[in-house]
Design a protein around this motif. Structure first.
Motif, PDB file in Angstrom:
ATOM      1  N   LYS A  91       3.036  -2.397  15.366  1.00 55.10           N
ATOM      2  CA  LYS A  91       2.382  -2.723  16.628  1.00 55.10           C
ATOM      3  C   LYS A  91       2.918  -1.795  17.709  1.00 55.10           C
ATOM      4  O   LYS A  91       4.108  -1.765  17.981  1.00 55.10           O
ATOM      5  CB  LYS A  91       2.667  -4.170  17.002  1.00 55.10           C
TER       6      LYS A  91
ATOM      7  N   ASP B  70      -1.842  -1.864  20.125  1.00 56.33           N
ATOM      8  CA  ASP B  70      -2.539  -1.220  19.017  1.00 56.33           C
ATOM      9  C   ASP B  70      -1.736  -1.420  17.739  1.00 56.33           C
ATOM     10  O   ASP B  70      -0.511  -1.393  17.760  1.00 56.33           O
ATOM     11  CB  ASP B  70      -2.681   0.293  19.251  1.00 56.33           C
ATOM     12  N   PHE B  71      -2.424  -1.596  16.642  1.00 52.68           N
ATOM     13  CA  PHE B  71      -1.786  -1.640  15.335  1.00 52.68           C
ATOM     14  C   PHE B  71      -2.129  -0.362  14.599  1.00 52.68           C
ATOM     15  O   PHE B  71      -3.304   0.010  14.502  1.00 52.68           O
ATOM     16  CB  PHE B  71      -2.262  -2.852  14.527  1.00 52.68           C
ATOM     17  N   VAL B  72      -1.112   0.347  14.104  1.00 54.69           N
ATOM     18  CA  VAL B  72      -1.321   1.582  13.355  1.00 54.69           C
ATOM     19  C   VAL B  72      -0.571   1.490  12.023  1.00 54.69           C
ATOM     20  O   VAL B  72       0.403   0.765  11.894  1.00 54.69           O
ATOM     21  CB  VAL B  72      -0.846   2.824  14.139  1.00 54.69           C
ATOM     22  N   ASN B  73      -1.063   2.237  11.056  1.00 59.55           N
ATOM     23  CA  ASN B  73      -0.397   2.319   9.761  1.00 59.55           C
ATOM     24  C   ASN B  73       0.602   3.455   9.808  1.00 59.55           C
ATOM     25  O   ASN B  73       0.256   4.581  10.167  1.00 59.55           O
ATOM     26  CB  ASN B  73      -1.411   2.546   8.645  1.00 59.55           C
TER      27      ASN B  73
ATOM     28  N   THR C  68       0.855  -1.172   0.000  1.00 58.91           N
ATOM     29  CA  THR C  68       0.000   0.000   0.000  1.00 58.91           C
ATOM     30  C   THR C  68       0.895   1.226   0.000  1.00 58.91           C
ATOM     31  O   THR C  68       1.789   1.353   0.837  1.00 58.91           O
ATOM     32  CB  THR C  68      -0.899   0.013   1.248  1.00 58.91           C
TER      33      THR C  68
ATOM     34  N   CYS D   4       3.782   5.605   7.777  1.00 58.24           N
ATOM     35  CA  CYS D   4       4.567   5.945   6.599  1.00 58.24           C
ATOM     36  C   CYS D   4       5.423   7.156   6.974  1.00 58.24           C
ATOM     37  O   CYS D   4       5.486   7.545   8.131  1.00 58.24           O
ATOM     38  CB  CYS D   4       3.675   6.237   5.393  1.00 58.24           C
TER      39      CYS D   4
ATOM     40  N   LYS E   3       3.319   0.852   6.305  1.00 63.76           N
ATOM     41  CA  LYS E   3       3.613  -0.363   7.057  1.00 63.76           C
ATOM     42  C   LYS E   3       2.751  -0.413   8.304  1.00 63.76           C
ATOM     43  O   LYS E   3       2.477   0.603   8.917  1.00 63.76           O
ATOM     44  CB  LYS E   3       5.089  -0.398   7.460  1.00 63.76           C
ATOM     45  N   LYS E   4       2.312  -1.597   8.674  1.00 64.56           N
ATOM     46  CA  LYS E   4       1.517  -1.795   9.881  1.00 64.56           C
ATOM     47  C   LYS E   4       2.477  -2.059  11.031  1.00 64.56           C
ATOM     48  O   LYS E   4       3.295  -2.961  10.972  1.00 64.56           O
ATOM     49  CB  LYS E   4       0.553  -2.949   9.712  1.00 64.56           C
TER      50      LYS E   4
END
Length: 68
Positions: free
Chosen positions: A34, A51-54, A21, A56, A31-32
């Motif tokens: 943690k 928590d998982f966040v995107n 993406t 860049c 990138k995802k």
């Protein structure tokens, strides 16, 4: 024995955008990541919160400094 990949094959795989993406602002891969944060519970103890966040290049500094 596994097949060895040539340098050109590794380079072609790295620059491929298939399955990645891309951020429209910074044109980098999203990138995802943690995040592990401390949260307090009802018993006044601390526990980890996952928590998982995107991430860049646009929001990397904010995430790493803890603003998000």
């Amino acid at each position: 024995m596994p097949k060895t990949r040539s340098f050109s094959a590794k380079l072609a795989h790295e620059i491929s955008t298939e399955g990645k993406t891309i951020c429209p602002k910074c044109n980098q891969e999203i990138k995802k990541v943690k995040l592990i944060r401390a949260r307090s519970s009802k018993a006044n103890t601390w526990a980890p919160k996952y928590d998982f966040v995107n991430m860049c290049k646009c929001n990397e500094k904010d995430i790493l400094t803890g603003k998000i």
